[in-house]
Write an enzyme that holds these catalytic residues in place. Sequence first.
Site, mmCIF file in Angstrom:
data_model
loop_
_atom_site.group_PDB
_atom_site.id
_atom_site.type_symbol
_atom_site.label_atom_id
_atom_site.label_comp_id
_atom_site.label_asym_id
_atom_site.label_seq_id
_atom_site.Cartn_x
_atom_site.Cartn_y
_atom_site.Cartn_z
ATOM 1 N N THR A 38 0.858 -1.187 0.000
ATOM 2 C CA THR A 38 0.000 0.000 0.000
ATOM 3 C C THR A 38 0.893 1.234 0.000
ATOM 4 O OG1 THR A 38 -1.793 -1.157 1.142
ATOM 5 C CG2 THR A 38 -1.797 1.247 1.276
ATOM 6 N N ILE A 77 4.807 -1.190 2.974
ATOM 7 C CA ILE A 77 4.510 0.217 2.727
ATOM 8 C C ILE A 77 5.344 0.684 1.539
ATOM 9 C CG2 ILE A 77 4.778 2.559 3.642
ATOM 10 C CD1 ILE A 77 2.376 1.087 4.821
ATOM 11 N N LYS A 78 4.656 1.192 0.521
ATOM 12 C CA LYS A 78 5.351 1.645 -0.692
ATOM 13 C C LYS A 78 5.723 3.119 -0.570
ATOM 14 C CE LYS A 78 4.290 0.215 -4.980
ATOM 15 N NZ LYS A 78 3.432 -0.060 -6.154
ATOM 16 N N LEU A 79 6.963 3.399 -0.896
ATOM 17 C CA LEU A 79 7.489 4.765 -0.889
ATOM 18 C C LEU A 79 8.280 4.990 -2.168
ATOM 19 C CD1 LEU A 79 8.885 4.401 2.710
ATOM 20 C CD2 LEU A 79 7.231 6.180 2.131
#
Length: 316
Positions: free
Chosen positions: A95, A131-133
């Site tokens: 996400t 967690i997508k960054l």
Amino acid sequence: MSNKLEQLRKLTTVVADTGEIDAIKKYQPEDATTNPSLILKAAQIAEYAPLIDASIEYAKAQSNDKAQQVQDTCDMLAVNIGKEILKTIPGRISTEVDARLSYDMEGSVAKARQLVKMYNDAGITNDRILIKLASTWEGIRAAEILEKEGINCNLTLLFSFAQARACAEAGVFLISPFVGRIMDWYKAKEGRDFEASEDPGVLSVTKIYNYYKEYGYKTVVMGASFRNIGEILELAGCDRLTIAPALLAELEAAEGEVVEKLVDSKGAAERPAPMTHAEFLWEHNQDPMAVEKLAEGIRNFAVDQGKLEAMIEAKL
């Protein structure tokens, strides 16, 4: 002989690059990845209407401020879609943090913690979330902080070797080096098509994979952004590959042998000293394609986030 998708699964962990539940049920990937563009697309599917309604209800209970309600609805919608996807896969959902925070380390960390808390409150443990960054210096530093807190990260929009090196040195869990978007840039610049084996995106991921394995970095390499199955098959053996449903369908329909192209050398060479901020910026800036594509990718995700917010605001 089994089809190419089945054979690929024996060499590489196959991940679905979609927010659409039906496609995920059909292809049964290990993991799934979403991004603001895919959430926007999923939000327009009728079966997701109840998830939007539930997200709005949650947001209204949190705040009376309309702007805050829009933010909270978007965050909860991404989490609600993630929760639905997790019912159909054994692994993890990725996400993404709001792309507008790509150059804000503190903001990225705060948003990541908030998303993880939303998942945790729904009974989803950290070992099922990535967690997508964006792979900016600030995004990589945010990931370094989050990893130490037990929040695993997926660093995306990765186009340069400098980005890949900095991610490994920060100890991030996983990177998503892009293939198709790199090829797009070279195709436009040189005005020609590339054979899969000489595709600049394929060569980029191959170089990163071999470097990580030579120095024994544990960061997972997950090739992303494919334009055709030729690119995918040239990366057979990569740790993971995240593939859109249309290309999963093509692989499933294709017959013929899949050959392992990437092999883990299990090296333990002495690692170079970690890059400084200045070195990272200099090295990344030496690659005009990467500079252009990173900026474009952030802008495009921000545009789709804005479209999603406008859609939500109209429903509030």
